[in-house]
Design a protein around this motif. Structure first.
Motif, PDB file in Angstrom:
ATOM      1  N   LYS A  59      68.302  69.056 -56.943  1.00  6.66           N
ATOM      2  CA  LYS A  59      69.122  67.929 -56.483  1.00  6.66           C
ATOM      3  C   LYS A  59      69.180  66.838 -57.544  1.00  6.66           C
ATOM      4  CE  LYS A  59      68.299  68.471 -51.502  1.00  6.66           C
ATOM      5  NZ  LYS A  59      67.710  67.830 -50.285  1.00  6.66           N
ATOM      6  N   GLY A  60      68.040  66.570 -58.167  1.00  6.62           N
ATOM      7  CA  GLY A  60      68.007  65.559 -59.226  1.00  6.62           C
ATOM      8  C   GLY A  60      68.857  65.964 -60.408  1.00  6.62           C
ATOM      9  N   LEU A 119      57.263  70.443 -72.079  1.00  3.72           N
ATOM     10  CA  LEU A 119      56.172  69.760 -71.384  1.00  3.72           C
ATOM     11  C   LEU A 119      56.559  69.443 -69.951  1.00  3.72           C
ATOM     12  CD1 LEU A 119      53.459  68.123 -71.268  1.00  3.72           C
ATOM     13  CD2 LEU A 119      54.805  66.151 -72.053  1.00  3.72           C
ATOM     14  N   VAL A 120      57.719  68.831 -69.762  1.00  7.52           N
ATOM     15  CA  VAL A 120      58.126  68.402 -68.425  1.00  7.52           C
ATOM     16  C   VAL A 120      58.336  69.608 -67.511  1.00  7.52           C
ATOM     17  CG1 VAL A 120      59.807  67.069 -67.103  1.00  7.52           C
ATOM     18  CG2 VAL A 120      59.191  66.326 -69.394  1.00  7.52           C
ATOM     19  N   ALA A 124      65.128  67.568 -66.297  1.00  6.90           N
ATOM     20  CA  ALA A 124      64.293  68.769 -66.382  1.00  6.90           C
ATOM     21  C   ALA A 124      64.224  69.526 -65.060  1.00  6.90           C
ATOM     22  CB  ALA A 124      62.886  68.400 -66.827  1.00  6.90           C
ATOM     23  N   GLY A 125      64.770  68.923 -64.008  1.00  9.39           N
ATOM     24  CA  GLY A 125      64.801  69.605 -62.718  1.00  9.39           C
ATOM     25  C   GLY A 125      63.485  69.599 -61.974  1.00  9.39           C
ATOM     26  N   ILE A 153      71.526  60.760 -70.321  1.00  8.50           N
ATOM     27  CA  ILE A 153      70.630  61.803 -70.815  1.00  8.50           C
ATOM     28  C   ILE A 153      71.463  63.030 -71.160  1.00  8.50           C
ATOM     29  CG2 ILE A 153      70.143  62.745 -68.518  1.00  8.50           C
ATOM     30  CD1 ILE A 153      67.244  63.187 -69.559  1.00  8.50           C
ATOM     31  N   ASN A 154      71.086  63.721 -72.203  1.00  8.14           N
ATOM     32  CA  ASN A 154      71.751  64.951 -72.608  1.00  8.14           C
ATOM     33  C   ASN A 154      71.087  66.114 -71.877  1.00  8.14           C
ATOM     34  OD1 ASN A 154      73.075  67.033 -73.818  1.00  8.14           O
ATOM     35  ND2 ASN A 154      72.514  66.521 -75.915  1.00  8.14           N
ATOM     36  N   THR A 155      71.646  66.487 -70.748  1.00  7.54           N
ATOM     37  CA  THR A 155      71.026  67.524 -69.914  1.00  7.54           C
ATOM     38  C   THR A 155      71.000  68.885 -70.604  1.00  7.54           C
ATOM     39  OG1 THR A 155      73.160  67.896 -68.815  1.00  7.54           O
ATOM     40  CG2 THR A 155      71.631  66.374 -67.753  1.00  7.54           C
ATOM     41  N   ARG A 156      71.877  69.087 -71.595  1.00  4.52           N
ATOM     42  CA  ARG A 156      71.903  70.378 -72.306  1.00  4.52           C
ATOM     43  C   ARG A 156      70.583  70.649 -73.024  1.00  4.52           C
ATOM     44  NH1 ARG A 156      77.280  69.557 -75.700  1.00  4.52           N
ATOM     45  NH2 ARG A 156      76.556  67.408 -75.508  1.00  4.52           N
TER      46      ARG A 156
END
Length: 403
Positions: A380-381, A295-296, A325-326, A201-204
């Motif tokens: 943590k995720g 949304l998330v 998305a934390g 996943i592209n966390t940016r």
């Protein structure tokens, strides 16, 4: 170096597979590769503002050459039509790919559908290229487990097709350790080809967004505790289990389940919720990939569900989206899924076996009672996904097999 990605799902269609393949294409392009994507024409799982648009057959998007191919209906149709569509798809794809693309060094195929894996083996010979197969759902085994595929002759036919696809691939990537073990035990002849490449996943994309409560206001949920399920609602998800849970926890007045998406089961689920007069379940249409992080982040908990009829160790892609998305993850999964282990290792939420109503209800109430500390669980995720499943880390591992 020219890379061809073959997938039946790509943006603007909204699915975990679509996002995964777009992130792969963009990541490889950023590394200096010339990337082509061959995919189906956008008709399913679209946000409202993406419907009715005429897309060119061959175009360039962010330096990626996208070939969108019209095929027979292959989603939200009965399994006979879907089967015919998937069987004819490789031939239609092959003609279009050869028309537009003259040279390929590496072919990457996302499976399912399995038939596109056989196309990869065919194009490998045509282009004198290397063929990398990315196996997500193990077909036909998953269809047999779900009771979708029952005819013995058809089962043998697809098992033969599966064997040929694996034989034709130079490298076979699976997304978890138990998926690798499953295939190695079932098909020992491909042991040396099997590699674990976790989904990425592209966390940016998520970090660039702050929580704005846009969707809370849009849906009239400003003061609600929102448990989000975002994605395809099909037989594999078994979301009737969640409907039952919603009925059990109606005493929590400000808790709602927000279902965002579509699929074969959506109408049935809406009808069941209506008959039960459940006010704590809300159904909404897909949102665009660009709006998905908003949304998330507007929600409190991300929900994942896989029916216990699934017998393979599949890890739903939604888990990584919620982690990126934390927000905490709540998962009801078949016992074989490696999703349980990921959630436990990351400390990013809770999981239990699909069908265990008492445990599932307890986990919902536990998360609700912890709403003041959900941010810590979500962090943590995010930290775990950055370390283990970040797009660039996974793509670097993939590039090693281009040498």
């Amino acid at each position: 170096m020219n890379i061809l990605i073959i997938t039946d799902s790509y943006p603007p269609e909204i699915r975990s597979a679509s996002h995964l393949m777009q992130e792969l294409a963009e990541g490889l392009n950023e590394k200096g590769f010339n990337v082509f994507v061959a995919t189906t024409y956008p008709e399913y799982n679209l946000s409202k503002n993406q419907r009715g648009i005429n897309y060119p057959e061959f175009t360039e998007e962010k330096n990626i050459k996208a070939l969108r191919i019209k095929t027979l209906p292959h989603h939200n149709v009965n399994f006979i039509i879907r089967g015919i569509s998937q069987l004819t798809m490789p031939y239609i794809f092959s003609l279009k790919i050869k028309k537009y693309i003259t040279h390929v060094d590496f072919i990457i195929v996302y499976s399912p559908p399995l038939t596109l894996a056989n196309l990869g083996a065919s194009l490998k010979q045509f282009y004198k290229a290397k063929f990398i197969l990315n196996v997500q759902d193990i077909f036909p085994q998953n269809a047999i487990d779900l009771g979708i595929l029952k005819n013995r002759l058809l089962i043998k036919f697809f098992q033969y097709m599966e064997k040929q696809a694996y034989k034709g691939a130079d490298v076979i990537f699976v997304h978890s350790e138990n998926n690798e073990r499953f295939l190695r035990n079932k098909h020992p002849y491909i042991s040396k080809k099997l590699i674990v490449l976790h989904n990425w996943i592209n966390t940016r994309e998520f970090e660039s967004f702050e929580r704005k409560n846009y969707f809370r206001k849009l849906y009239g949920l400003e003061n609600k505790f929102i448990i989000l399920f975002a994605g395809v609602m099909g037989p594999s998800q078994g979301l009737d289990f969640v409907i039952e849970l919603a009925e059990r926890i109606q005493d929590i007045d400000d808790l709602v389940f927000l279902f965002v998406g579509d699929g074969m089961e959506r109408k049935k689920l809406e009808e069941v919720a209506r008959k039960k007069n459940l006010k704590n379940i809300i159904f909404k249409s897909f949102v665009s990939k660009e709006d998905y992080p908003l949304l998330v982040k507007d929600c409190d908990v991300g929900l994942v569900c896989l029916a216990d009829k699934n017998k393979t160790p599949v890890v739903p892609g939604k888990i990584l989206g919620y982690m990126g998305a934390g927000i905490p993850v709540l998962a009801f999964l078949n016992k074989e899924s490696d999703g349980h282990l990921i959630i436990k290792k990351a400390g990013c939420g809770y999981s239990c076996l699909y069908g265990n109503y008492n445990e599932a209800e307890n986990l919902i109430r536990k998360l609700y009672d912890k709403k003041q500390t959900l941010g810590e669980i979500g962090k943590k995720g995010l930290q775990y996904v950055k370390k283990n499943f970040d797009r660039d880390i996974c793509i670097e591992k993939l590039i090693n097999y281009f040498k």
